[in-house]
Design a protein around this motif. Structure first.
Motif, PDB file in Angstrom:
ATOM      1  N   UNK A   1      33.915  61.061 105.263  1.00  0.00           N
ATOM      2  CA  UNK A   1      33.891  62.732 104.895  1.00  0.00           C
ATOM      3  C   UNK A   1      35.282  62.876 104.206  1.00  0.00           C
ATOM      4  N   UNK A   2      35.327  63.747 103.074  1.00  0.00           N
ATOM      5  CA  UNK A   2      36.565  64.145 102.567  1.00  0.00           C
ATOM      6  C   UNK A   2      36.476  65.681 102.105  1.00  0.00           C
TER       7      UNK A   2
ATOM      8  N   UNK B   1      50.856  60.172 104.437  1.00  0.00           N
ATOM      9  CA  UNK B   1      49.912  59.557 105.159  1.00  0.00           C
ATOM     10  C   UNK B   1      48.482  59.929 104.779  1.00  0.00           C
ATOM     11  N   UNK B   2      48.156  60.953 103.890  1.00  0.00           N
ATOM     12  CA  UNK B   2      47.069  61.578 103.608  1.00  0.00           C
ATOM     13  C   UNK B   2      46.260  60.432 102.716  1.00  0.00           C
TER      14      UNK B   2
ATOM     15  N   UNK C   1      43.771  67.569 112.780  1.00  0.00           N
ATOM     16  CA  UNK C   1      42.841  66.898 111.830  1.00  0.00           C
ATOM     17  C   UNK C   1      42.052  67.892 110.820  1.00  0.00           C
ATOM     18  N   UNK C   2      42.019  67.565 109.697  1.00  0.00           N
ATOM     19  CA  UNK C   2      41.351  68.575 108.540  1.00  0.00           C
ATOM     20  C   UNK C   2      40.023  69.082 109.265  1.00  0.00           C
TER      21      UNK C   2
ATOM     22  N   UNK D   1      39.948  63.192 109.237  1.00  0.00           N
ATOM     23  CA  UNK D   1      40.967  63.254 110.528  1.00  0.00           C
ATOM     24  C   UNK D   1      42.302  63.250 109.967  1.00  0.00           C
ATOM     25  N   UNK D   2      42.704  63.335 108.807  1.00  0.00           N
ATOM     26  CA  UNK D   2      44.063  63.529 108.173  1.00  0.00           C
ATOM     27  C   UNK D   2      44.637  64.626 108.702  1.00  0.00           C
TER      28      UNK D   2
END
Length: 255
Positions: free
Chosen positions: A109-110, A25-26, A79-80, A122-123
């Motif tokens: 944003x990553x 899902x990422x 979320x990350x 939000x991953x």
């Protein structure tokens, strides 16, 4: 536009129960095989607490980090952008962003994880212990991630702004693109000379990323970004080829 952030060594505990890590899902699904291999390597190593503590240079007081790594696939997720809790993320203060701003962050944003590669804001990810400088027996992070991450970043459109630390740049060097820049944070002294910052470097990057998220603008060119930065109260300018300087006035560091 894409903003690249480093992770932080410190991470918040807990998460959403019943929501374990879903690697498929990422963001950047092409990295799935590499993610599977990295998670397996870390979880396998965590089966030997002494070896894990030695490899990750953990003290006895950090023994709970071994448990975190052993349970990566089953532990709760967040979320990350909420998981990381270091200086940069304190300044970014994701919890106070509006729903619209968080959605913008998810698109633009990553965060570059040593364990999972680059993931979207939000991953959902678990707590873990692994940094760009970690040395796992028989598993070289740089060789594992570098070429594949660079290939994924090459697909970005508009501005590609790199706020990562140099260790994470090595895990995925910037692709050659017209509007790609690496950001250095500096302070200008009374003598007019600019000097690199360490602690305030992270804080300034967090503040700058937050301002960009709140502005909600996807910049197409570096010129647009620099123009906006000035109006938003930031001193951002071109420096060496492929680089920008973010100058923080009146900040100095001792030692």
């Amino acid at each position: 536009m894409l903003i690249l952030l480093p992770p932080s060594e410190t991470k918040r505990h807990g998460g959403r129960s019943g929501r374990a890590l879903q690697l498929d899902s990422l963001r950047y699904p092409a990295l799935l095989p590499l993610r599977v291999e990295a998670v397996a390597a870390v979880e396998t190593l965590a089966g030997d607490p002494a070896a894990t503590m030695a490899a990750l240079k953990l003290s006895r007081r950090q023994a709970d980090e071994v448990t975190r790594n052993r349970e990566i696939s089953s532990s709760p997720t967040l979320p990350a952008i909420d998981r990381y809790s270091g200086v940069l993320y304190e300044a970014l203060d994701a919890a106070s962003l509006t729903s619209r701003q968080r959605s913008f962050a998810h698109r633009h944003v990553v965060i570059h994880s040593a364990l999972l590669g680059p993931v979207a804001a939000l991953d959902e990810i678990p707590a873990y212990r692994l940094s760009a400088s970690s040395r796992l027996p028989g598993f070289a992070l740089r060789r594992h991630w570098s070429a594949a991450v660079t290939a994924q970043l090459a697909d970005a459109t508009g501005v590609l702004l790199d706020l990562r630390s140099e260790g994470y740049v090595a895990l995925g060097p910037l692709p050659t693109r017209r509007h790609t820049r690496y950001v250095h944070v500096v302070s200008e002294g009374p003598d007019g000379r600019r000097r690199a910052l360490n602690h305030f470097n992270k804080h300034a990057k967090g503040e700058f990323a937050r301002a960009m998220i709140q502005a909600g603008r996807s910049f197409r060119t570096i010129a647009e970004l620099i123009s906006w930065s000035g109006s938003a109260g930031f001193d951002l300018s071109e420096s060496a080829p492929g680089e920008l300087e973010l100058c923080i006035a009146g900040r100095a560091e001792s030692g």
